[in-house]
Design an enzyme around this catalytic site. Structure first.
Site, PDB file in Angstrom:
ATOM      1  N   ASP A   1      -2.220   8.557   3.386  1.00 28.59           N
ATOM      2  CA  ASP A   1      -2.351   9.933   3.900  1.00 28.59           C
ATOM      3  C   ASP A   1      -1.331  10.845   3.211  1.00 28.59           C
ATOM      4  O   ASP A   1      -1.294  12.055   3.454  1.00 28.59           O
ATOM      5  CB  ASP A   1      -2.266   9.996   5.429  1.00 28.59           C
ATOM      6  CG  ASP A   1      -0.954   9.465   5.976  1.00 28.59           C
ATOM      7  OD1 ASP A   1      -0.126   8.962   5.181  1.00 28.59           O
ATOM      8  OD2 ASP A   1      -0.750   9.549   7.206  1.00 28.59           O
ATOM      9  N   SER A   2      -0.541  10.271   2.285  1.00 22.10           N
ATOM     10  CA  SER A   2       0.238  11.099   1.353  1.00 22.10           C
ATOM     11  C   SER A   2      -0.712  11.975   0.544  1.00 22.10           C
ATOM     12  O   SER A   2      -0.278  12.918  -0.133  1.00 22.10           O
ATOM     13  CB  SER A   2       1.085  10.227   0.426  1.00 22.10           C
ATOM     14  OG  SER A   2       0.293   9.210  -0.163  1.00 22.10           O
TER      15      SER A   2
ATOM     16  N   LYS B   1      -4.717   0.961   7.228  1.00 24.39           N
ATOM     17  CA  LYS B   1      -3.266   0.931   7.475  1.00 24.39           C
ATOM     18  C   LYS B   1      -2.953   1.939   8.566  1.00 24.39           C
ATOM     19  O   LYS B   1      -3.537   3.038   8.583  1.00 24.39           O
ATOM     20  CB  LYS B   1      -2.480   1.264   6.208  1.00 24.39           C
ATOM     21  CG  LYS B   1      -0.959   1.329   6.451  1.00 24.39           C
ATOM     22  CD  LYS B   1      -0.152   1.333   5.165  1.00 24.39           C
ATOM     23  CE  LYS B   1       0.071   2.684   4.553  1.00 24.39           C
ATOM     24  NZ  LYS B   1       0.734   3.686   5.445  1.00 24.39           N
TER      25      LYS B   1
ATOM     26  N   GLU C   1       0.499   3.423  11.209  1.00 24.29           N
ATOM     27  CA  GLU C   1       1.957   3.464  11.376  1.00 24.29           C
ATOM     28  C   GLU C   1       2.345   3.052  12.797  1.00 24.29           C
ATOM     29  O   GLU C   1       1.680   3.456  13.763  1.00 24.29           O
ATOM     30  CB  GLU C   1       2.466   4.883  11.090  1.00 24.29           C
ATOM     31  CG  GLU C   1       2.210   5.313   9.658  1.00 24.29           C
ATOM     32  CD  GLU C   1       2.741   6.711   9.344  1.00 24.29           C
ATOM     33  OE1 GLU C   1       3.393   7.337  10.216  1.00 24.29           O
ATOM     34  OE2 GLU C   1       2.493   7.180   8.220  1.00 24.29           O
TER      35      GLU C   1
ATOM     36  N   ASP D   1      -5.551   4.643   4.679  1.00 25.93           N
ATOM     37  CA  ASP D   1      -4.619   5.027   5.744  1.00 25.93           C
ATOM     38  C   ASP D   1      -5.361   5.719   6.873  1.00 25.93           C
ATOM     39  O   ASP D   1      -6.212   6.584   6.626  1.00 25.93           O
ATOM     40  CB  ASP D   1      -3.610   6.044   5.173  1.00 25.93           C
ATOM     41  CG  ASP D   1      -2.179   5.590   5.300  1.00 25.93           C
ATOM     42  OD1 ASP D   1      -1.912   4.630   6.039  1.00 25.93           O
ATOM     43  OD2 ASP D   1      -1.325   6.208   4.639  1.00 25.93           O
TER      44      ASP D   1
ATOM     45  N   GLU E   1       9.182   1.031   5.047  1.00 28.64           N
ATOM     46  CA  GLU E   1       9.572   2.260   4.332  1.00 28.64           C
ATOM     47  C   GLU E   1      10.983   2.684   4.721  1.00 28.64           C
ATOM     48  O   GLU E   1      11.304   2.815   5.919  1.00 28.64           O
ATOM     49  CB  GLU E   1       8.565   3.393   4.636  1.00 28.64           C
ATOM     50  CG  GLU E   1       8.937   4.696   3.927  1.00 28.64           C
ATOM     51  CD  GLU E   1       7.808   5.704   3.794  1.00 28.64           C
ATOM     52  OE1 GLU E   1       6.658   5.388   4.149  1.00 28.64           O
ATOM     53  OE2 GLU E   1       8.107   6.823   3.332  1.00 28.64           O
TER      54      GLU E   1
HETATM   55  O1  KIV Z   1       0.706   7.527   2.580  1.00 29.59           O
HETATM   56  C1  KIV Z   1       1.252   6.793   1.737  1.00 29.59           C
HETATM   57  O2  KIV Z   1       1.139   6.985   0.522  1.00 29.59           O
HETATM   58  C2  KIV Z   1       2.010   5.652   2.240  1.00 29.59           C
HETATM   59  C3  KIV Z   1       2.812   4.858   1.248  1.00 29.59           C
HETATM   60  C4  KIV Z   1       3.883   5.644   0.654  1.00 29.59           C
HETATM   61  C5  KIV Z   1       3.274   3.580   1.811  1.00 29.59           C
HETATM   62  O3  KIV Z   1       1.988   5.390   3.392  1.00 29.59           O
END
Ligand code: KIV
Length: 245
Positions: A25-26, A94, A96, A64, A162
């Protein structure tokens, strides 16, 4: 592991031999110009992950789950994990959180959707954490260890650590039987992840301490675009070799 958000990048990373691609989600701050990951939507994640999936032959693909796609209830998390898994082409999701997410992780894993956990600095909680700070220091050491144990017990197949002190990341890696993937967690994790734009120098001058910039593509692109402008204005591009006869 590296992140990717589009088809050509995914193809390059896959051909280069990367094991795992994360559509993080970056996406929000890195590609869509959002201030952080919080505004990212499920539809945006699926859209980009489908493009990435079409570029892969061998790498494992993880998507994510964005903020508020799994925090509301276990039912909501199952519904959205199922939709994202089904529609995106990803092979795992994924999310959090540690102890607080253990029942959610278990419920998703019980649907046969593999879950990669993410503990330590969790960017969706950035406002509660008061910024992008190293986690697992002082009295938080025990909490992070509990988070790591909880996600493994819940059935996560992998966990991202992280911004965790190197020694603690090492202890967690030795303690768990699932692989740890570090970002800002030192060299003793089982694997590493970086945002591809950080690795390639595409995000300007600010660079977190844990990033190694392998190339500076901002400079290369700037040079290439300036050459193009010069050649078009001076009339040297296109020449005969780029023309049809
Ligand atoms: O959103 C993302 O890119 C991440 C990674 C940096 C682990 O969660």
């Amino acid at each position: 592991m590296l992140t990717a958000y589009d088809h050509p990048t995914a193809r390059i990373l896959d051909n280069a031999g990367i094991d795992t691609i994360l559509v993080g989600d970056s996406l929000g701050p890195v590609v869509l110009g959002y201030p952080n990951t919080i505004p990212v939507t499920i539809d945006e994640m699926i859209h980009h992950t489908r493009a990435v999936a079409r570029g892969l032959k061998r790498a494992l693909l993880i998507i994510d789950m964005p903020f508020m796609s799994y925090q509301e209830s276990i039912e909501q998390a199952k519904r959205n994990a199922g939709r994202m898994f089904k529609e995106s082409g990803a092979e795992a999701v994924k999310l959090e959180g540690g102890v607080t997410m253990k029942d959610t992780i278990k419920a998703i894993v019980d649907m046969d959707v593999p879950v990669c956990a993410h503990i330590g600095l969790t960017p969706q909680s950035i406002h509660r954490m008061g910024g992008y700070k190293v986690q697992g220091k002082g009295k938080d050491v025990e909490r992070l260890i509990e988070d790591a144990k909880a996600v493994e017990a819940a059935g996560a197949f992998m966990v991202v650590l992280e911004c965790v002190p190197r020694q603690l990341a090492k202890e967690i890696t030795e303690m768990l039987s699932i692989p740890t993937i570090g970002i800002g967690a030192g060299p003793d994790c089982d694997g590493q992840v970086l945002v591809i734009h950080d690795l390639l120098g595409l995000l300007g001058d600010f660079r977190p301490k844990f990033v190694k910039q392998y190339r500076n593509l901002t400079e290369d692109i700037d040079k290439a675009v300036k050459e193009y402008i010069d050649e078009v204005t001076s009339g040297t591009f296109p020449d005969d070799s780029q023309s049809f006869h």
